[in-house]
Design a protein around this motif. Structure first.
Motif, PDB file in Angstrom:
ATOM      1  N   ALA A  72      72.946  55.089 -60.745  1.00 19.47           N
ATOM      2  CA  ALA A  72      72.120  54.256 -61.623  1.00 19.47           C
ATOM      3  C   ALA A  72      71.158  55.079 -62.474  1.00 19.47           C
ATOM      4  CB  ALA A  72      71.340  53.242 -60.788  1.00 19.47           C
ATOM      5  N   GLU A  73      70.899  56.335 -62.086  1.00 16.48           N
ATOM      6  CA  GLU A  73      69.948  57.169 -62.818  1.00 16.48           C
ATOM      7  C   GLU A  73      70.628  58.127 -63.801  1.00 16.48           C
ATOM      8  OE1 GLU A  73      67.296  59.154 -60.177  1.00 16.48           O
ATOM      9  OE2 GLU A  73      66.806  57.341 -59.037  1.00 16.48           O
ATOM     10  N   LEU A  74      71.951  58.124 -63.798  1.00  9.94           N
ATOM     11  CA  LEU A  74      72.671  59.020 -64.707  1.00  9.94           C
ATOM     12  C   LEU A  74      72.490  58.549 -66.144  1.00  9.94           C
ATOM     13  CD1 LEU A  74      74.715  61.468 -64.709  1.00  9.94           C
ATOM     14  CD2 LEU A  74      76.494  59.733 -64.961  1.00  9.94           C
ATOM     15  N   GLY A  75      72.033  59.444 -67.006  1.00 15.05           N
ATOM     16  CA  GLY A  75      71.824  59.091 -68.401  1.00 15.05           C
ATOM     17  C   GLY A  75      72.487  60.077 -69.335  1.00 15.05           C
ATOM     18  N   ALA A  76      72.288  59.858 -70.620  1.00 14.86           N
ATOM     19  CA  ALA A  76      72.894  60.736 -71.616  1.00 14.86           C
ATOM     20  C   ALA A  76      72.413  62.171 -71.452  1.00 14.86           C
ATOM     21  CB  ALA A  76      72.573  60.217 -73.019  1.00 14.86           C
ATOM     22  N   GLY A  77      71.152  62.347 -71.039  1.00 18.34           N
ATOM     23  CA  GLY A  77      70.615  63.698 -70.857  1.00 18.34           C
ATOM     24  C   GLY A  77      71.380  64.482 -69.818  1.00 18.34           C
ATOM     25  N   GLU A  78      71.762  63.823 -68.711  1.00 19.92           N
ATOM     26  CA  GLU A  78      72.522  64.504 -67.672  1.00 19.92           C
ATOM     27  C   GLU A  78      73.931  64.842 -68.158  1.00 19.92           C
ATOM     28  OE1 GLU A  78      69.074  62.935 -65.920  1.00 19.92           O
ATOM     29  OE2 GLU A  78      70.592  61.855 -67.088  1.00 19.92           O
ATOM     30  N   VAL A  79      74.515  63.957 -68.958  1.00 18.45           N
ATOM     31  CA  VAL A  79      75.851  64.234 -69.485  1.00 18.45           C
ATOM     32  C   VAL A  79      75.798  65.398 -70.474  1.00 18.45           C
ATOM     33  CG1 VAL A  79      77.835  63.281 -70.740  1.00 18.45           C
ATOM     34  CG2 VAL A  79      76.538  61.825 -69.158  1.00 18.45           C
ATOM     35  N   GLU A  80      74.761  65.442 -71.292  1.00 13.79           N
ATOM     36  CA  GLU A  80      74.596  66.576 -72.207  1.00 13.79           C
ATOM     37  C   GLU A  80      74.392  67.872 -71.432  1.00 13.79           C
ATOM     38  OE1 GLU A  80      71.331  65.303 -74.580  1.00 13.79           O
ATOM     39  OE2 GLU A  80      72.559  64.067 -75.921  1.00 13.79           O
ATOM     40  N   ALA A  81      73.640  67.789 -70.331  1.00  9.86           N
ATOM     41  CA  ALA A  81      73.436  68.971 -69.497  1.00  9.86           C
ATOM     42  C   ALA A  81      74.755  69.440 -68.888  1.00  9.86           C
ATOM     43  CB  ALA A  81      72.425  68.664 -68.394  1.00  9.86           C
ATOM     44  N   LEU A  82      75.626  68.492 -68.562  1.00 14.04           N
ATOM     45  CA  LEU A  82      76.943  68.848 -68.045  1.00 14.04           C
ATOM     46  C   LEU A  82      77.681  69.733 -69.034  1.00 14.04           C
ATOM     47  CD1 LEU A  82      79.470  68.496 -66.182  1.00 14.04           C
ATOM     48  CD2 LEU A  82      79.982  66.420 -67.504  1.00 14.04           C
ATOM     49  N   HIS A  83      77.663  69.341 -70.305  1.00 13.20           N
ATOM     50  CA  HIS A  83      78.365  70.133 -71.321  1.00 13.20           C
ATOM     51  C   HIS A  83      77.724  71.508 -71.489  1.00 13.20           C
ATOM     52  CE1 HIS A  83      81.374  67.324 -72.803  1.00 13.20           C
ATOM     53  NE2 HIS A  83      80.484  66.352 -72.656  1.00 13.20           N
ATOM     54  N   ILE A 116      76.028  49.986 -63.327  1.00 14.06           N
ATOM     55  CA  ILE A 116      75.179  50.585 -64.349  1.00 14.06           C
ATOM     56  C   ILE A 116      75.127  49.637 -65.538  1.00 14.06           C
ATOM     57  CG2 ILE A 116      75.597  52.985 -63.658  1.00 14.06           C
ATOM     58  CD1 ILE A 116      77.664  53.202 -65.866  1.00 14.06           C
ATOM     59  N   ALA A 117      74.043  49.714 -66.308  1.00 11.49           N
ATOM     60  CA  ALA A 117      73.890  48.808 -67.454  1.00 11.49           C
ATOM     61  C   ALA A 117      74.761  49.227 -68.618  1.00 11.49           C
ATOM     62  CB  ALA A 117      72.424  48.765 -67.879  1.00 11.49           C
ATOM     63  N   GLN A 118      74.931  50.551 -68.821  1.00 15.87           N
ATOM     64  CA  GLN A 118      75.701  51.044 -69.963  1.00 15.87           C
ATOM     65  C   GLN A 118      76.274  52.417 -69.627  1.00 15.87           C
ATOM     66  OE1 GLN A 118      73.427  51.633 -73.543  1.00 15.87           O
ATOM     67  NE2 GLN A 118      75.229  51.566 -74.871  1.00 15.87           N
ATOM     68  N   ASN A 119      77.435  52.687 -70.150  1.00 16.71           N
ATOM     69  CA  ASN A 119      78.085  53.977 -69.940  1.00 16.71           C
ATOM     70  C   ASN A 119      77.345  55.045 -70.746  1.00 16.71           C
ATOM     71  OD1 ASN A 119      79.759  56.193 -69.774  1.00 16.71           O
ATOM     72  ND2 ASN A 119      81.639  55.034 -70.125  1.00 16.71           N
ATOM     73  N   PRO A 120      76.656  55.997 -70.094  1.00 12.99           N
ATOM     74  CA  PRO A 120      75.896  57.006 -70.825  1.00 12.99           C
ATOM     75  C   PRO A 120      76.765  57.953 -71.649  1.00 12.99           C
ATOM     76  CG  PRO A 120      75.959  57.536 -68.491  1.00 12.99           C
ATOM     77  CD  PRO A 120      76.538  56.167 -68.638  1.00 12.99           C
ATOM     78  N   CYS A 121      78.055  58.051 -71.328  1.00 14.59           N
ATOM     79  CA  CYS A 121      78.933  58.950 -72.087  1.00 14.59           C
ATOM     80  C   CYS A 121      79.075  58.494 -73.532  1.00 14.59           C
ATOM     81  CB  CYS A 121      80.312  59.016 -71.430  1.00 14.59           C
ATOM     82  SG  CYS A 121      80.341  59.926 -69.876  1.00 14.59           S
ATOM     83  N   SER A 122      78.907  57.183 -73.758  1.00 12.89           N
ATOM     84  CA  SER A 122      79.065  56.652 -75.111  1.00 12.89           C
ATOM     85  C   SER A 122      77.950  57.111 -76.045  1.00 12.89           C
ATOM     86  CB  SER A 122      79.111  55.124 -75.068  1.00 12.89           C
ATOM     87  OG  SER A 122      77.890  54.599 -74.545  1.00 12.89           O
ATOM     88  N   LYS A 123      76.857  57.625 -75.473  1.00  9.50           N
ATOM     89  CA  LYS A 123      75.723  58.054 -76.287  1.00  9.50           C
ATOM     90  C   LYS A 123      75.720  59.555 -76.579  1.00  9.50           C
ATOM     91  CE  LYS A 123      72.650  54.476 -74.401  1.00  9.50           C
ATOM     92  NZ  LYS A 123      71.339  54.234 -73.732  1.00  9.50           N
ATOM     93  N   VAL A 124      76.695  60.257 -76.028  1.00 14.60           N
ATOM     94  CA  VAL A 124      76.720  61.719 -76.134  1.00 14.60           C
ATOM     95  C   VAL A 124      77.718  62.151 -77.198  1.00 14.60           C
ATOM     96  CG1 VAL A 124      77.210  63.867 -74.909  1.00 14.60           C
ATOM     97  CG2 VAL A 124      76.005  62.005 -73.741  1.00 14.60           C
ATOM     98  N   ARG A 125      77.268  63.027 -78.079  1.00 17.23           N
ATOM     99  CA  ARG A 125      78.160  63.586 -79.100  1.00 17.23           C
ATOM    100  C   ARG A 125      78.897  64.770 -78.491  1.00 17.23           C
ATOM    101  NH1 ARG A 125      75.640  64.703 -84.874  1.00 17.23           N
ATOM    102  NH2 ARG A 125      75.566  62.415 -84.705  1.00 17.23           N
TER     103      ARG A 125
END
Length: 261
Positions: A72-83, A116-125
């Motif tokens: 539930a705490e995973l956000g776009a910032g964490e996905v960007e950090a993954l990249h 989750i409310a929204q898929n954070p991957c959709s916000k990551v370029r």
């Protein structure tokens, strides 16, 4: 670490219990690693090669790098950090994009399950990789290749690969019933691919891949000679019934890895 295993009649009840256990330990809801582990067990509807790829991304990259984060705490910032971590580890842009696609697919299901409310991957370029520029043979080079391989036992395979652009799996899954030498056509119906250490046979990946291809007269002649050679071995009792177009010396279908080598 202590692991507890429970079975539930529905997924909703399973996650309700997991949320209760996490609440007792101070956590809220499943971690990303817990969700991905369960999600990876529900990929039976996919092609085996696709499921194996997804599970590899999960086990080798997503769980080690992001698995401890609460879902539930995973956000776009964490996905960007993954990249950023993937890039720092020297992972290619193409592979990073495939890993991202696996994560996005899993989180899309989590969104549908209202975890989750929204898929954070959709916000990551996504990172942009270098444009792939294939090295294509010239006509003289292609002609030279066909001339040199004309006497090879797999001359027909090399010819189809070069002139029709057929994939390795499509060539190895080709049966004589798929070829009409009189009409000069070839139909792609089956593929033989390598998934892990196992050879898997099945239909092409998409409807677009199931297609009828034209054969030029020279290719018809090459395949015709190949058919006669196989039929002769079958009639002499060296082989069983002739089925696959391209086989080894015993009449068995070729192993994909051997053909690549």
């Amino acid at each position: 670490r202590r692991q507890t295993t429970r079975s539930f009649p529905t997924r909703a009840e399973a996650y309700a219990w997991l949320a209760e256990m996490n609440a007792k330990s101070g956590a809220e809801g499943p971690s990303l690693g817990q969700w991905l582990t369960g999600w990876a067990d529900r990929l039976g509807h996919l092609r085996e090669s696709t499921a194996v790829s997804y599970r590899g991304h999960i086990a080798n990259y997503l769980i080690p790098l992001l698995g401890d984060i609460p879902l539930a705490e995973l956000g776009a910032g964490e996905v960007e950090a993954l990249h950023e971590m993937l890039a720092a580890a020297g992972i290619s842009t193409a592979l990073a994009r495939r890993i991202h696609a696996t994560l996005s697919s899993a989180l899309a299901d989590a969104e549908r399950d209202e975890l989750i409310a929204q898929n954070p991957c959709s916000k990551v370029r996504l990172p942009r990789g270098e444009r792939y520029e294939p090295a294509v043979w010239s006509s003289p080079q292609a002609a030279q290749f066909l001339e040199v391989t004309a006497g090879d036992q797999l001359a027909g395979l090399w010819r189809l690969a070069l002139l029709l652009g057929m994939r390795r799996g499509e060539l190895l899954g080709l049966r004589w019933r798929d070829i009409d030498l009189d009409a000069g056509t070839l139909t792609v119906r089956t593929t033989r691919t390598l998934v892990g250490d196992q050879v898997v046979e099945g239909p092409p990946k998409s409807a677009r891949s199931r297609r009828v291809l034209p054969l030029d007269q020279r290719t018809v002649e090459v395949l015709g000679r190949h058919w006669k050679q196989q039929t002769r071995k079958a009639l002499e009792g060296v082989w069983g019934p002739v089925e696959y177009v391209f086989t080894d010396q015993t009449g068995q279908p070729l192993h994909p890895a051997w053909v690549s080598r």
